[in-house]
Design a protein around this motif. Structure first.
Motif, PDB file in Angstrom:
ATOM      1  N   ALA A 295       0.826  -1.206   0.000  1.00  0.00           N
ATOM      2  CA  ALA A 295       0.000   0.000   0.000  1.00  0.00           C
ATOM      3  C   ALA A 295       0.860   1.255   0.000  1.00  0.00           C
ATOM      4  CB  ALA A 295      -0.929  -0.009   1.211  1.00  0.00           C
ATOM      5  N   ALA A 296       1.962   1.232   0.765  1.00  0.00           N
ATOM      6  CA  ALA A 296       2.847   2.396   0.810  1.00  0.00           C
ATOM      7  C   ALA A 296       3.489   2.663  -0.547  1.00  0.00           C
ATOM      8  CB  ALA A 296       3.925   2.184   1.879  1.00  0.00           C
ATOM      9  N   ILE A 297       3.908   1.596  -1.225  1.00  0.00           N
ATOM     10  CA  ILE A 297       4.520   1.759  -2.549  1.00  0.00           C
ATOM     11  C   ILE A 297       3.515   2.320  -3.545  1.00  0.00           C
ATOM     12  CG2 ILE A 297       5.435   0.474  -4.526  1.00  0.00           C
ATOM     13  CD1 ILE A 297       6.773  -1.401  -2.462  1.00  0.00           C
ATOM     14  N   LEU A 298       2.304   1.800  -3.540  1.00  0.00           N
ATOM     15  CA  LEU A 298       1.296   2.270  -4.494  1.00  0.00           C
ATOM     16  C   LEU A 298       0.909   3.716  -4.224  1.00  0.00           C
ATOM     17  CD1 LEU A 298      -0.887  -0.950  -4.676  1.00  0.00           C
ATOM     18  CD2 LEU A 298       0.597  -0.030  -6.467  1.00  0.00           C
ATOM     19  N   ARG A 299       0.883   4.110  -2.961  1.00  0.00           N
ATOM     20  CA  ARG A 299       0.609   5.522  -2.667  1.00  0.00           C
ATOM     21  C   ARG A 299       1.747   6.402  -3.162  1.00  0.00           C
ATOM     22  NH1 ARG A 299      -1.694   3.386   2.224  1.00  0.00           N
ATOM     23  NH2 ARG A 299       0.330   3.605   3.281  1.00  0.00           N
ATOM     24  N   ARG A 300       2.987   5.926  -3.008  1.00  0.00           N
ATOM     25  CA  ARG A 300       4.116   6.706  -3.490  1.00  0.00           C
ATOM     26  C   ARG A 300       4.083   6.833  -5.015  1.00  0.00           C
ATOM     27  NH1 ARG A 300       8.745   3.590  -3.403  1.00  0.00           N
ATOM     28  NH2 ARG A 300       8.480   3.292  -1.168  1.00  0.00           N
ATOM     29  N   TRP A 301       3.610   5.799  -5.660  1.00  0.00           N
ATOM     30  CA  TRP A 301       3.497   5.847  -7.121  1.00  0.00           C
ATOM     31  C   TRP A 301       2.306   6.686  -7.600  1.00  0.00           C
ATOM     32  CZ3 TRP A 301       4.291   0.075  -8.959  1.00  0.00           C
ATOM     33  CH2 TRP A 301       5.609  -0.301  -8.701  1.00  0.00           C
TER      34      TRP A 301
END
Length: 400
Positions: A295-301
């Protein structure tokens, strides 16, 4: 969040819509084009002359809505985890070396540190995010879609090759413009096929630094989830979930696992192959780590927020996280049913890694009731099984 675009060619009555419904051509079913660098003229010629169409076996285009049979009920309720060799906690660390447990425990405990390392997992192409953020309320939604595809010559060539294939073109004249390809194929088909292309390119880049064979198997799993999620979304009333968004969420929901593999390739590869340590102390730590990290990676993307929610909640509380999360949760438990279906012609399905779920019978019952699709599961699974050729060819594409 803006819903993925639909429009001319993809609407009821349009040529693209009719062909989509008749052929059931899956998103990600595309033309492989041998692209030479340089002029767009060469790309167009190649798109017209040498497409190799990756098409699933054509199936009945009007599947009957069958009740959930005892066989289907058994496949669903045992969950995808039954593909793992053993559910015995004593066997949960089989295949791991002594040092792995300490390394993995530290990795799972400190997942947030890896979330802060922007270079650990290279981002997916910005074009993929642009596709997901297309605004259907824009005065020119199809023009916006065409502009994104035209900005990548290889992607444009593949979409032209698909539009000029026998399935979609028939005896019609070839098209040379992306706008005409969208009209012929339908916006939804172009959108999901383009997204699958970009996602495969991203994972192929990741595979250069990790276990390529394992990533192939995981990509296969994600493709089955994506195709299943898209098919479920198509059956939901009142446009509860956009099929294109469901497809993208199915592909990206487990991205946290990929990130953990990149962080510790060898221990994580053994951990996944051993069955994700199910039943042992590492399993709940892994569940927490890969869902929150994903979830953190997708938010950063800067992906749509709903996709990050799916990544965070596809193990815990999916039924409280919206229709998209429930759709992907259910789709992620269909692997065994798809592989076991009579219309599935997968190569060596017993060797593939399938899912990281513990048995979830009650939650699956609740998901079926929430989406009201229990009486359509045979049809949904059959449709996905019929896409077996497209799924396998897309899975193999990351090895190119």
């Amino acid at each position: 969040m803006a819903r993925p675009v639909s429009g001319l060619g993809g609407e009821p009555g349009g040529a693209g819509y009719a062909l989509n419904r008749r052929t059931g051509l899956a998103p990600g079913t595309f033309a492989l084009i041998l692209v030479l660098p340089s002029q767009a003229v060469r790309i167009v010629r190649l798109a017209l002359i040498i497409p190799v169409l990756l098409i699933p076996a054509l199936s009945s285009r009007n599947p009957r809505m069958l009740p959930l049979t005892g066989h289907m009920q058994e496949l669903l309720m045992t969950s995808a985890l039954n593909d793992i060799r053993s559910l015995d906690p004593a066997e949960s660390s089989a295949g791991l070396v002594p040092e792995d447990e300490d390394v993995l425990a530290a990795l799972f405990e400190n997942w947030d540190r890896y979330a802060e390392i922007g270079t650990m997992l290279r981002p997916i192409s910005p074009l993929a995010i642009s596709l997901l953020r297309l605004d259907p309320e824009s005065p020119t939604p199809l023009r916006d879609l065409a502009k994104i595809i035209e900005s990548d010559p290889i992607l444009a060539a593949r979409m032209l090759g698909l539009a000029n294939s026998v399935v979609f073109a028939g005896s019609s004249k070839p098209v040379f413009k992306i706008g005409d390809a969208i009209t012929r194929l339908g916006a939804d088909t172009v959108l999901t096929a383009a997204f699958a292309q970009l996602a495969a390119q991203w994972l192929r880049g990741v595979s250069r630094t990790t276990d390529a064979s394992l990533l192939h198997d995981l990509w296969f799993e994600y493709l089955v989830t994506a195709h299943s999620a898209r098919e479920i979304a198509r059956r939901l009333p009142d446009d509860q979930v956009e099929p294109a968004l469901a497809y993208a969420a199915g592909l990206l929901h487990d991205i946290g696992t990929i990130a953990l593999i990149c962080a510790q390739p060898e221990p994580m590869s053994r951990f996944v192959r051993s069955g994700y340590g199910f039943g042992g102390p590492l399993y709940p730590r892994f569940v927490r780590a890969h869902t929150l990290l994903g979830a953190a990676i997708l938010r950063r993307w800067r992906t749509p927020g709903e996709i990050a929610v799916v990544a965070a909640c596809h193990h815990e509380q999916p039924l409280l996280s919206g229709a998209l999360a429930v759709t992907v949760f259910l789709a992620d438990h269909l692997h065994l049913a798809v592989l076991d279906h009579d219309r599935a012609l997968f190569e060596n399905p017993s060797t593939l890694v399938q899912g990281c779920f513990n048995p979830a019978g009650e939650r699956l019952d609740a998901a079926l009731a929430t989406l009201d699709v229990a009486d359509q599961m045979e049809s949904i699974v059959g449709r996905v099984a019929a896409d077996c050729q497209a799924i396998e060819l897309l899975a193999k594409a990351i090895r190119l």
